[in-house]
Design an enzyme around this catalytic site. Structure first.
Site, PDB file in Angstrom:
ATOM      1  N   LEU A 289       0.832  -1.201   0.000  1.00  0.00           N
ATOM      2  CA  LEU A 289       0.000   0.000   0.000  1.00  0.00           C
ATOM      3  C   LEU A 289       0.868   1.254   0.000  1.00  0.00           C
ATOM      4  CD1 LEU A 289      -2.583  -1.049   2.740  1.00  0.00           C
ATOM      5  CD2 LEU A 289      -3.024  -0.864   0.276  1.00  0.00           C
TER       6      LEU A 289
ATOM      7  N   SER B 279       1.467  -1.454  -7.332  1.00  0.00           N
ATOM      8  CA  SER B 279       1.110  -2.604  -8.185  1.00  0.00           C
ATOM      9  C   SER B 279       0.039  -3.463  -7.519  1.00  0.00           C
ATOM     10  CB  SER B 279       2.354  -3.425  -8.544  1.00  0.00           C
ATOM     11  OG  SER B 279       3.211  -3.627  -7.451  1.00  0.00           O
TER      12      SER B 279
HETATM   13  N1  LIG Z   1      -5.645   6.924  -6.488  1.00  0.00           N
HETATM   14  C1  LIG Z   1      -4.442   6.597  -6.035  1.00  0.00           C
HETATM   15  N2  LIG Z   1      -4.217   5.347  -5.579  1.00  0.00           N
HETATM   16  C2  LIG Z   1      -3.003   5.013  -5.114  1.00  0.00           C
HETATM   17  N3  LIG Z   1      -1.945   5.850  -5.081  1.00  0.00           N
HETATM   18  C3  LIG Z   1      -2.125   7.114  -5.516  1.00  0.00           C
HETATM   19  C4  LIG Z   1      -3.370   7.532  -6.019  1.00  0.00           C
HETATM   20  N4  LIG Z   1      -3.226   8.840  -6.380  1.00  0.00           N
HETATM   21  C5  LIG Z   1      -1.967   9.211  -6.122  1.00  0.00           C
HETATM   22  N5  LIG Z   1      -1.290   8.175  -5.601  1.00  0.00           N
HETATM   23  C6  LIG Z   1       0.128   8.226  -5.234  1.00  0.00           C
HETATM   24  O1  LIG Z   1       0.826   7.636  -6.317  1.00  0.00           O
HETATM   25  C7  LIG Z   1       1.785   6.707  -5.847  1.00  0.00           C
HETATM   26  C8  LIG Z   1       1.517   5.317  -6.394  1.00  0.00           C
HETATM   27  O2  LIG Z   1       1.901   5.228  -7.693  1.00  0.00           O
HETATM   28  P1  LIG Z   1       2.200   3.793  -8.315  1.00  0.00           P
HETATM   29  O3  LIG Z   1       2.676   4.038  -9.701  1.00  0.00           O
HETATM   30  O4  LIG Z   1       3.089   3.042  -7.404  1.00  0.00           O
HETATM   31  O5  LIG Z   1       0.777   3.093  -8.322  1.00  0.00           O
HETATM   32  S1  LIG Z   1       0.307   1.827  -9.111  1.00  0.00           S
HETATM   33  O6  LIG Z   1       1.323   0.786  -8.961  1.00  0.00           O
HETATM   34  O7  LIG Z   1       0.122   2.173 -10.514  1.00  0.00           O
HETATM   35  O8  LIG Z   1      -0.950   1.427  -8.476  1.00  0.00           O
HETATM   36  C9  LIG Z   1       1.659   6.655  -4.347  1.00  0.00           C
HETATM   37  O9  LIG Z   1       2.808   7.277  -3.837  1.00  0.00           O
HETATM   38  P2  LIG Z   1       3.687   6.559  -2.712  1.00  0.00           P
HETATM   39  O10 LIG Z   1       2.819   6.404  -1.549  1.00  0.00           O
HETATM   40  O11 LIG Z   1       4.813   7.497  -2.496  1.00  0.00           O
HETATM   41  O12 LIG Z   1       4.128   5.255  -3.266  1.00  0.00           O
HETATM   42  C10 LIG Z   1       0.429   7.398  -4.017  1.00  0.00           C
HETATM   43  O13 LIG Z   1       0.555   8.255  -2.922  1.00  0.00           O
HETATM   44  N1  LIG Z   2       9.944   0.537   8.572  1.00  0.00           N
HETATM   45  C1  LIG Z   2       9.436   1.724   8.887  1.00  0.00           C
HETATM   46  N2  LIG Z   2       9.214   2.055  10.166  1.00  0.00           N
HETATM   47  C2  LIG Z   2       8.693   3.243  10.493  1.00  0.00           C
HETATM   48  N3  LIG Z   2       8.355   4.200   9.580  1.00  0.00           N
HETATM   49  C3  LIG Z   2       8.562   3.927   8.300  1.00  0.00           C
HETATM   50  C4  LIG Z   2       9.109   2.677   7.866  1.00  0.00           C
HETATM   51  N4  LIG Z   2       9.176   2.677   6.531  1.00  0.00           N
HETATM   52  C5  LIG Z   2       8.704   3.886   6.143  1.00  0.00           C
HETATM   53  N5  LIG Z   2       8.330   4.629   7.187  1.00  0.00           N
HETATM   54  C6  LIG Z   2       7.755   5.967   7.135  1.00  0.00           C
HETATM   55  O1  LIG Z   2       6.494   5.843   6.495  1.00  0.00           O
HETATM   56  C7  LIG Z   2       6.283   6.910   5.589  1.00  0.00           C
HETATM   57  C8  LIG Z   2       6.005   6.364   4.202  1.00  0.00           C
HETATM   58  O2  LIG Z   2       7.175   5.738   3.743  1.00  0.00           O
HETATM   59  P1  LIG Z   2       7.473   5.646   2.214  1.00  0.00           P
HETATM   60  O3  LIG Z   2       8.702   4.840   2.064  1.00  0.00           O
HETATM   61  O4  LIG Z   2       7.428   6.994   1.576  1.00  0.00           O
HETATM   62  O5  LIG Z   2       6.231   4.773   1.737  1.00  0.00           O
HETATM   63  P2  LIG Z   2       5.627   4.511   0.293  1.00  0.00           P
HETATM   64  O6  LIG Z   2       6.709   4.700  -0.718  1.00  0.00           O
HETATM   65  O7  LIG Z   2       5.157   3.107   0.408  1.00  0.00           O
HETATM   66  O8  LIG Z   2       4.514   5.487   0.155  1.00  0.00           O
HETATM   67  C9  LIG Z   2       7.499   7.804   5.664  1.00  0.00           C
HETATM   68  O9  LIG Z   2       7.199   8.871   6.520  1.00  0.00           O
HETATM   69  C10 LIG Z   2       8.557   6.903   6.256  1.00  0.00           C
HETATM   70  O10 LIG Z   2       9.489   7.633   7.013  1.00  0.00           O
END
Ligand SMILES: Nc1ncnc2c1ncn2[C@@H]1O[C@H](COP(=O)(O)OS(=O)(=O)O)[C@@H](OP(=O)(O)O)[C@H]1O
Ligand SMILES: Nc1ncnc2c1ncn2[C@@H]1O[C@H](COP(=O)(O)OP(=O)(O)O)[C@@H](O)[C@H]1O
Length: 434
Positions: free
Chosen positions: A133, A338
């Site tokens: 997630l 994904s």
């Molecule tokens: N609707 C919706 N659903 C999920 N995620 C969303 C959405 N809109 C924007 N984002 C932000 O986009 C990041 C995910 O992109 P991805 O390319 O990894 O998504 S996917 O694999 O195509 O599902 C992901 O960023 P990270 O949390 O930094 O990974 C999301 O915060």
């Molecule tokens: N193992 C962990 N323990 C505590 N906090 C974490 C850990 N991994 C990530 N975080 C915190 O969670 C938040 C989201 O992490 P991030 O790596 O950006 O997640 P994603 O790419 O899945 O959105 C950030 O604020 C990060 O510092």
């Protein structure tokens, strides 16, 4: 002065070249090298007149050769068996294919093979596919892995290597130093300490030029003094003795070690430290590249939304790019949500057995939502974002991922510790050739 039309005849000794005709030229000029002497010819012959165009081809042909085939004549490429079929006379022909919207394409292979690149890089290319997630830590673990995998001589000049440490030294401390901070870690207790930084590390080539390091050493010593088993105190002399002068570019681990050849009864602490250092030594200096979902959406995939069909295309493209990286011998980390199992499985199917390592960040939604680093969960709950994974869009967890990273007893391991789990897996499965 040499002017046009008045070129002096130049004589120079040439190395003996067998031109097949028995003569050795003594005058600089043009001479004909028999085609049989050129590897160019073999590339040419393997492409010319062996390509069979398919019906409906829009490729123009002259003398039985398509334009693009003649282009390929220029390329240094050797034919292999892939895509070769025989014509009615038993002659080898290269089969053209239509893939998607591309017609009359062939598969070209080069004589430099994946195995050659692996040998060069001393690592096996693979794809580490991190799924989970948003907020589960996809990006954090990928970055931690990258930091670990880049460690090594490329990052610092003059250092006590982990290999040295594991063979004849006993590590006392591991210092992790970056350009923007010094991080001192006591490997026994796992406690760390941030130390103020200045730019001087970047500009110094000698350890004695770095006042901060003297401060650091004092801190090492005071920490060392608290731990009985460590014995001797680490000092500047030890560091200089071991050649720990450096120029730090990115991350760098430095083992301050003492030569303890004579010591037979290693303490538990020492063996724990050694095994940790050995692990790190195996992964340092390995070329790794991250394909992060967010980042790729800034460029290659900027045309894609978060609808299911676009997510599938996002994953497909990243899977194909990751495959190219792995083919280049790079350890490619794809970190993206994904959410759909079939899309991930399709990427797995692109790679050879064992080359796709699925890592499931099994973080409960409530944890991810509580982190909410971008405030997107909040917006999704408020109905301001539609189709947000985990809220009103599905996430299908892997059923058979190679690695599952999850909390234990409600406690989440640090991203670095999680990265080490991945490193151990690669190590055990022969991806980090030492
Ligand atoms: N609707 C919706 N659903 C999920 N995620 C969303 C959405 N809109 C924007 N984002 C932000 O986009 C990041 C995910 O992109 P991805 O390319 O990894 O998504 S996917 O694999 O195509 O599902 C992901 O960023 P990270 O949390 O930094 O990974 C999301 O915060
Ligand atoms: N193992 C962990 N323990 C505590 N906090 C974490 C850990 N991994 C990530 N975080 C915190 O969670 C938040 C989201 O992490 P991030 O790596 O950006 O997640 P994603 O790419 O899945 O959105 C950030 O604020 C990060 O510092």
């Amino acid at each position: 002065m040499i002017t046009a039309g008045n070129r002096p005849s130049i004589r120079c000794p040439l190395p003996e070249i067998d031109l097949g005709g028995g003569s050795t030229p003594t005058k600089l000029g043009f001479f004909k090298i028999p085609a049989s002497n050129c590897c160019y010819k073999s590339a040419r012959s393997s492409f010319s007149a062996t390509v069979k165009a398919m019906e409906g081809s829009k490729v123009s042909c002259v003398d039985g050769k398509a334009d693009f085939v003649r282009e390929l004549d220029k390329a240094d490429s050797n034919a292999d068996d892939k895509g070769l079929v025989e014509d009615s006379k038993g002659k080898s022909m290269r089969q053209m294919s239509t893939i998607g919207n591309s017609s009359n394409i062939v598969w070209h292979k080069c004589s430099v093979k994946k195995i050659d690149r692996q040998e060069l890089l001393q690592q096996k290319g693979c794809v580490i596919w991190i799924t989970g997630l948003s907020g589960s830590g996809l990006c954090s673990i990928a970055c931690c892995y990258l930091n670990c995998s880049l460690l090594g001589p490329k990052c610092c000049l003059g250092y006590a290597t982990f290999d040295d440490a594991s063979t004849f030294c006993c590590c006392t401390f591991v210092l992790k130093i970056t350009t923007d901070c010094h991080y001192l870690k006591n490997p026994i207790e796992g406690k760390g300490e941030q130390i103020e930084c200045t730019d001087s590390l970047d500009n110094s080539s000698s350890i004695s030029d770095v006042p901060e390091l003297h401060v650091l050493v004092q801190k090492v010593n005071s920490a060392a003094a608290c731990v009985e088993q460590i014995g001797d105190i680490v000092g500047m002399d030890d560091i200089e003795l071991l050649g720990v002068g450096f120029k730090v570019k990115r991350w760098c681990f430095i083992v301050m070690s003492r030569i303890l050849q004579m010591r037979s009864n290693r303490t538990l602490y020492e063996s724990q430290t050694l095994s940790k250092c050995q692990k790190l030594s195996h992964c340092r200096g390995k070329l790794t590249y991250i394909l992060d979902g967010d980042n790729v959406r800034h460029g290659l995939n900027r045309d894609l939304s978060f609808k299911a069909v676009d997510r599938a295309e996002n994953i497909r493209r990243i899977g194909e790019v990751a495959k190219l990286f792995a083919d280049a011998g790079v350890i490619c980390i794809a970190s993206l949500i994904s959410p759909y199992r079939k899309d991930r499985d399709a990427c797995r199917a692109l790679l050879s057995k064992g080359e796709f390592i699925e890592v499931f960040m099994d973080m409960p939604l409530r944890v991810c939502e509580a982190r909410d680093p971008k405030g997107l969960y909040k917006l999704a709950r408020a109905g301001k974002i539609e189709g947000f994974t985990g809220i009103d869009d599905p996430y299908e967890p892997p059923l058979n991922s190679e690695i599952v990273l999850q909390q234990k007893g409600g406690v989440c391991a640090s991203p670095c510790d999680m990265a080490e789990t991945v490193i151990s897996y690669l190590e055990e499965n022969g991806y980090l050739i030492s």
